[in-house]
Write a protein that holds these residues in place. Structure first.
Motif, PDB file in Angstrom:
ATOM      1  N   MET A   1       8.863  -0.645 -12.643  1.00 55.55           N
ATOM      2  CA  MET A   1       9.032  -0.214 -11.283  1.00 55.55           C
ATOM      3  C   MET A   1       8.519  -1.334 -10.368  1.00 55.55           C
ATOM      4  N   PRO A   2       9.365  -2.330 -10.044  1.00 58.18           N
ATOM      5  CA  PRO A   2       8.923  -3.526  -9.330  1.00 58.18           C
ATOM      6  C   PRO A   2       8.440  -3.291  -7.907  1.00 58.18           C
ATOM      7  N   ASP A   3       8.811  -2.200  -7.265  1.00 59.93           N
ATOM      8  CA  ASP A   3       8.327  -1.912  -5.920  1.00 59.93           C
ATOM      9  C   ASP A   3       7.561  -0.599  -5.887  1.00 59.93           C
ATOM     10  N   GLY A   4       6.944  -0.264  -7.020  1.00 61.38           N
ATOM     11  CA  GLY A   4       6.197   0.980  -7.122  1.00 61.38           C
ATOM     12  C   GLY A   4       4.885   0.908  -6.378  1.00 61.38           C
ATOM     13  N   PRO A   5       4.182   2.024  -6.317  1.00 59.01           N
ATOM     14  CA  PRO A   5       2.911   2.075  -5.600  1.00 59.01           C
ATOM     15  C   PRO A   5       1.868   1.145  -6.206  1.00 59.01           C
ATOM     16  N   LEU A   6       1.047   0.592  -5.339  1.00 58.35           N
ATOM     17  CA  LEU A   6      -0.022  -0.302  -5.756  1.00 58.35           C
ATOM     18  C   LEU A   6      -1.366   0.368  -5.509  1.00 58.35           C
ATOM     19  N   GLY A   7      -2.228   0.331  -6.498  1.00 59.37           N
ATOM     20  CA  GLY A   7      -3.597   0.780  -6.313  1.00 59.37           C
ATOM     21  C   GLY A   7      -4.421  -0.365  -5.747  1.00 59.37           C
ATOM     22  N   VAL A   8      -5.348  -0.043  -4.874  1.00 62.01           N
ATOM     23  CA  VAL A   8      -6.257  -1.038  -4.290  1.00 62.01           C
ATOM     24  C   VAL A   8      -7.668  -0.560  -4.612  1.00 62.01           C
ATOM     25  N   PHE A   9      -8.359  -1.345  -5.428  1.00 61.62           N
ATOM     26  CA  PHE A   9      -9.671  -0.946  -5.927  1.00 61.62           C
ATOM     27  C   PHE A   9     -10.695  -1.994  -5.518  1.00 61.62           C
ATOM     28  N   ARG A  92      -3.887  -6.593   5.667  1.00 56.22           N
ATOM     29  CA  ARG A  92      -3.296  -7.797   5.060  1.00 56.22           C
ATOM     30  C   ARG A  92      -2.329  -7.429   3.933  1.00 56.22           C
ATOM     31  N   LEU A  93      -2.748  -6.490   3.074  1.00 58.67           N
ATOM     32  CA  LEU A  93      -1.871  -6.072   1.978  1.00 58.67           C
ATOM     33  C   LEU A  93      -0.626  -5.357   2.503  1.00 58.67           C
ATOM     34  N   ARG A  94      -0.788  -4.573   3.534  1.00 61.76           N
ATOM     35  CA  ARG A  94       0.355  -3.886   4.150  1.00 61.76           C
ATOM     36  C   ARG A  94       1.338  -4.920   4.695  1.00 61.76           C
ATOM     37  N   SER A  95       0.836  -5.969   5.331  1.00 60.93           N
ATOM     38  CA  SER A  95       1.679  -7.038   5.857  1.00 60.93           C
ATOM     39  C   SER A  95       2.406  -7.764   4.722  1.00 60.93           C
ATOM     40  N   THR A  96       1.701  -8.009   3.630  1.00 65.89           N
ATOM     41  CA  THR A  96       2.288  -8.710   2.482  1.00 65.89           C
ATOM     42  C   THR A  96       3.347  -7.872   1.773  1.00 65.89           C
ATOM     43  N   HIS A  97       3.079  -6.596   1.579  1.00 67.12           N
ATOM     44  CA  HIS A  97       3.945  -5.750   0.754  1.00 67.12           C
ATOM     45  C   HIS A  97       4.919  -4.887   1.551  1.00 67.12           C
ATOM     46  N   GLY A  98       4.824  -4.909   2.859  1.00 66.72           N
ATOM     47  CA  GLY A  98       5.759  -4.170   3.695  1.00 66.72           C
ATOM     48  C   GLY A  98       5.323  -2.739   3.971  1.00 66.72           C
ATOM     49  N   ALA A  99       5.966  -2.162   4.971  1.00 67.49           N
ATOM     50  CA  ALA A  99       5.590  -0.828   5.437  1.00 67.49           C
ATOM     51  C   ALA A  99       5.972   0.279   4.478  1.00 67.49           C
ATOM     52  N   SER A 100       6.992   0.061   3.656  1.00 68.32           N
ATOM     53  CA  SER A 100       7.466   1.163   2.808  1.00 68.32           C
ATOM     54  C   SER A 100       6.826   1.197   1.421  1.00 68.32           C
ATOM     55  N   ARG A 101       6.153   0.143   1.022  1.00 68.38           N
ATOM     56  CA  ARG A 101       5.525   0.120  -0.306  1.00 68.38           C
ATOM     57  C   ARG A 101       4.240   0.928  -0.279  1.00 68.38           C
ATOM     58  N   PRO A 102       4.142   1.973  -1.090  1.00 68.78           N
ATOM     59  CA  PRO A 102       2.916   2.781  -1.077  1.00 68.78           C
ATOM     60  C   PRO A 102       1.700   1.998  -1.575  1.00 68.78           C
ATOM     61  N   LEU A 103       0.629   2.091  -0.823  1.00 71.32           N
ATOM     62  CA  LEU A 103      -0.668   1.571  -1.230  1.00 71.32           C
ATOM     63  C   LEU A 103      -1.591   2.769  -1.418  1.00 71.32           C
ATOM     64  N   VAL A 104      -2.384   2.743  -2.483  1.00 73.58           N
ATOM     65  CA  VAL A 104      -3.306   3.834  -2.778  1.00 73.58           C
ATOM     66  C   VAL A 104      -4.700   3.242  -2.921  1.00 73.58           C
ATOM     67  N   LEU A 105      -5.563   3.561  -1.972  1.00 70.42           N
ATOM     68  CA  LEU A 105      -6.944   3.104  -2.035  1.00 70.42           C
ATOM     69  C   LEU A 105      -7.698   3.975  -3.031  1.00 70.42           C
ATOM     70  N   LEU A 106      -8.265   3.352  -4.049  1.00 64.48           N
ATOM     71  CA  LEU A 106      -8.986   4.073  -5.098  1.00 64.48           C
ATOM     72  C   LEU A 106     -10.479   4.035  -4.796  1.00 64.48           C
ATOM     73  N   LEU A 107     -11.079   5.216  -4.701  1.00 65.56           N
ATOM     74  CA  LEU A 107     -12.503   5.325  -4.393  1.00 65.56           C
ATOM     75  C   LEU A 107     -13.198   6.251  -5.375  1.00 65.56           C
ATOM     76  N   GLY A 108     -14.451   5.958  -5.632  1.00 69.40           N
ATOM     77  CA  GLY A 108     -15.299   6.912  -6.317  1.00 69.40           C
ATOM     78  C   GLY A 108     -15.872   7.869  -5.284  1.00 69.40           C
ATOM     79  N   GLY A 126      -3.641   5.538   7.872  1.00 69.28           N
ATOM     80  CA  GLY A 126      -2.336   5.061   8.287  1.00 69.28           C
ATOM     81  C   GLY A 126      -1.860   3.857   7.491  1.00 69.28           C
ATOM     82  N   LEU A 127      -2.749   3.277   6.706  1.00 70.47           N
ATOM     83  CA  LEU A 127      -2.419   2.087   5.931  1.00 70.47           C
ATOM     84  C   LEU A 127      -2.222   2.374   4.448  1.00 70.47           C
ATOM     85  N   ALA A 128      -2.862   3.428   3.955  1.00 76.20           N
ATOM     86  CA  ALA A 128      -2.819   3.705   2.515  1.00 76.20           C
ATOM     87  C   ALA A 128      -3.120   5.181   2.259  1.00 76.20           C
ATOM     88  N   HIS A 129      -2.640   5.655   1.135  1.00 77.78           N
ATOM     89  CA  HIS A 129      -3.096   6.943   0.620  1.00 77.78           C
ATOM     90  C   HIS A 129      -4.520   6.708   0.115  1.00 77.78           C
TER      91      HIS A 129
END
Length: 160
Positions: A1-9, A92-108, A126-129
C-alpha cells in the motif's frame, strides 16, 4: 500500500527499549500502517534533560529498528537547532506527504496524560489522527462528551 497511512512515533527514546518497539509494531499491524516513522526528539520541552545526547539517542533508534522495512527514522528534530515540537514535525510531514495521506500520531497513555501541555496541541488533531496505547498503570477515561483523559489529569477533545 504505497500511499497508506503513516504512523508517527516521536519520543526521547532515552534509551529506546522493547516496549517502544512493541508499541510501534503492534500499532503498525492493528492500524494497517504502511510504515512507522520514528522521530527522536532533539530537545524535548516537557521532560528532564535526557541522559544521553540527541545524536546518541538517534543512533540507538537507528540500531534498534535496523532491518525492519516497516520502520524508518526521521532525524529532523535531532538536527534542528531549537526545541522539538510535535506540531512542527507534523506540519512538515503533512507538507511532505500531502493533505490526503493519513498520518497517525502514536502515543503512550503516559505522554497523552500531558497532551494539554503540548505546544499548540489543539492543532495536532487537524494534522494527524491520534492513537493512544495503554499499559498497566496508565489507563484512559472517556467522559460523557467523548473527551478522553488519563486519570487524574484533565480531559482533552479535538474541539479543545
Amino acid at each position: 500500500m504505497p500511499d497508506g497511512p503513516l504512523g508517527v512515533f516521536g519520543g526521547t527514546f532515552d534509551p529506546v527499549h522493547f516496549g517502544h518497539l512493541r508499541l510501534a509494531e503492534e500499532a503498525r499491524d492493528a492500524l494497517g500502517l504502511e510504515r512507522v516513522i520514528w522521530v527522536p526528539a532533539g530537545q524535548p520541552p516537557l521532560r528532564d534533560l535526557p541522559g544521553r545526547s540527541a545524536a546518541d539517542r538517534l543512533a540507538m533508534v537507528r540500531l534498534a529498528i535496523a532491518g525492519n522495512r516497516g520502520f524508518e527514522v526521521d532525524a529532523a528534530e535531532v538536527e534542528a537547532a531549537g526545541i522539538s515540537y510535535t506540531v512542527i514535525t507534523l506540519e512538515r510531514l503533512r507538507s511532505t506527504h500531502g493533505a490526503s495521506r493519513p498520518l497517525v500520531l502514536l502515543l503512550g497513555a503516559d505522554a497523552f496524560g500531558r497532551f494539554d501541555e503540548w505546544h499548540r496541541w489543539q492543532e495536532i488533531f487537524g494534522l494527524a489522527h491520534v492513537a493512544v496505547a495503554t499499559r498497566p498503570g496508565h489507563a484512559l477515561e472517556v467522559g460523557p462528551g467523548g473527551e478522553i483523559g488519563v486519570p487524574p489529569g484533565p480531559k482533552v477533545s479535538p474541539g479543545g
